[in-house]
Design a protein around this motif. Sequence first.
Motif, short mmCIF file in Angstrom:
data_model
loop_
_atom_site.label_atom_id
_atom_site.label_comp_id
_atom_site.label_asym_id
_atom_site.label_seq_id
_atom_site.Cartn_x
_atom_site.Cartn_y
_atom_site.Cartn_z
N ILE A 17 36.19 37.55 43.98
CA ILE A 17 36.70 38.91 44.20
C ILE A 17 37.37 39.43 42.93
CG2 ILE A 17 38.37 40.30 45.48
CD1 ILE A 17 37.76 38.42 47.91
N MET A 18 38.18 38.59 42.30
CA MET A 18 38.86 39.02 41.07
C MET A 18 37.86 39.30 39.95
SD MET A 18 42.42 36.89 40.84
CE MET A 18 41.65 35.33 40.58
N ALA A 19 36.83 38.47 39.83
CA ALA A 19 35.81 38.72 38.80
C ALA A 19 35.10 40.04 39.06
CB ALA A 19 34.82 37.56 38.76
N LEU A 20 34.78 40.31 40.32
CA LEU A 20 34.13 41.58 40.65
C LEU A 20 35.03 42.77 40.33
CD1 LEU A 20 32.44 40.62 44.04
CD2 LEU A 20 31.31 41.01 41.83
N ILE A 21 36.30 42.62 40.59
CA ILE A 21 37.26 43.68 40.25
C ILE A 21 37.28 43.92 38.74
CG2 ILE A 21 39.74 44.23 40.14
CD1 ILE A 21 39.98 42.88 42.93
N ARG A 22 37.32 42.83 37.97
CA ARG A 22 37.36 42.97 36.51
C ARG A 22 36.06 43.56 35.98
NH1 ARG A 22 38.04 44.78 32.33
NH2 ARG A 22 38.48 43.69 30.40
N TRP A 23 34.92 43.11 36.50
CA TRP A 23 33.63 43.62 36.01
C TRP A 23 33.36 45.04 36.51
CZ3 TRP A 23 34.26 38.72 34.62
CH2 TRP A 23 33.58 38.29 33.48
N TRP A 32 49.03 40.08 43.72
CA TRP A 32 49.03 39.23 44.91
C TRP A 32 47.75 38.41 45.01
CZ3 TRP A 32 45.17 39.70 48.46
CH2 TRP A 32 44.45 40.90 48.48
N LEU A 33 46.63 38.97 44.58
CA LEU A 33 45.37 38.25 44.64
C LEU A 33 45.34 37.14 43.60
CD1 LEU A 33 42.59 37.95 45.91
CD2 LEU A 33 41.77 39.75 44.37
N ALA A 84 50.24 38.49 33.18
CA ALA A 84 51.69 38.70 33.27
C ALA A 84 52.18 39.79 32.32
CB ALA A 84 52.42 37.38 32.98
N ARG A 85 51.43 40.02 31.26
CA ARG A 85 51.80 41.06 30.30
C ARG A 85 51.09 42.38 30.57
NH1 ARG A 85 51.84 37.60 24.66
NH2 ARG A 85 53.25 35.99 25.40
N GLN A 86 50.38 42.44 31.70
CA GLN A 86 49.66 43.65 32.12
C GLN A 86 48.57 44.05 31.13
OE1 GLN A 86 50.43 45.19 35.30
NE2 GLN A 86 51.33 43.15 35.39
N LEU A 87 47.97 43.06 30.48
CA LEU A 87 46.88 43.32 29.53
C LEU A 87 45.55 43.13 30.24
CD1 LEU A 87 48.29 41.32 26.48
CD2 LEU A 87 48.30 43.81 26.80
N PRO A 88 44.51 43.78 29.79
CA PRO A 88 43.18 43.55 30.38
C PRO A 88 42.76 42.08 30.21
CG PRO A 88 43.16 45.49 28.97
CD PRO A 88 44.48 44.81 28.75
N LEU A 89 42.22 41.51 31.26
CA LEU A 89 41.80 40.11 31.20
C LEU A 89 40.51 40.02 30.38
CD1 LEU A 89 42.36 38.94 34.88
CD2 LEU A 89 43.99 39.03 32.99
N PRO A 90 40.47 39.08 29.42
CA PRO A 90 39.26 38.94 28.60
C PRO A 90 38.13 38.30 29.42
CG PRO A 90 40.89 37.30 27.98
CD PRO A 90 41.54 38.19 28.99
N LYS A 91 37.00 38.96 29.42
CA LYS A 91 35.88 38.49 30.24
C LYS A 91 35.39 37.12 29.80
CE LYS A 91 34.43 43.10 31.62
NZ LYS A 91 33.39 44.12 31.56
N ALA A 92 35.45 36.82 28.52
CA ALA A 92 34.99 35.51 28.04
C ALA A 92 35.84 34.39 28.65
CB ALA A 92 35.04 35.45 26.52
#
Length: 115
Positions: A17-23, A32-33, A84-92
């Motif tokens: 679910i988290m990967a789908l949200i990011r992509w 929370w997720l 935690a720093r509210q940065l975009p998660l790197p897809k790699a």
Amino acid sequence: MQAAAILFGLAAVGGVIMALIRWSGAPRPPDWLAMGHGLLAAAGLTLLIHAAVTIGLPVLAQASLGLFVLAALGGAFVNLRYHARQLPLPKAWIVIHASLAVIAFALLLAALFGY
């Protein structure tokens, strides 16, 4: 091992679910997720470590444990460095973390079902 596999399976659902949200374009999933995913995975890892120390694990489950530890370190890094720093998660990093976890989960299931 069975309880650990169930917890890892639930964590995997959250991970997908988290990967789908990011992509889908969001910079990161809801807090929370991410926390639920990490909690379930940490609980599974704790049970697997406990089994390894107390009763021992088959070779495939030992390999699974090692890969889950690496996946956990990667997940903790992504969480602390980015989420935690509210940065975009790197897809790699997400792909690396998920790949380790998927292989570890497959090995754990193989150990459970006697392959």
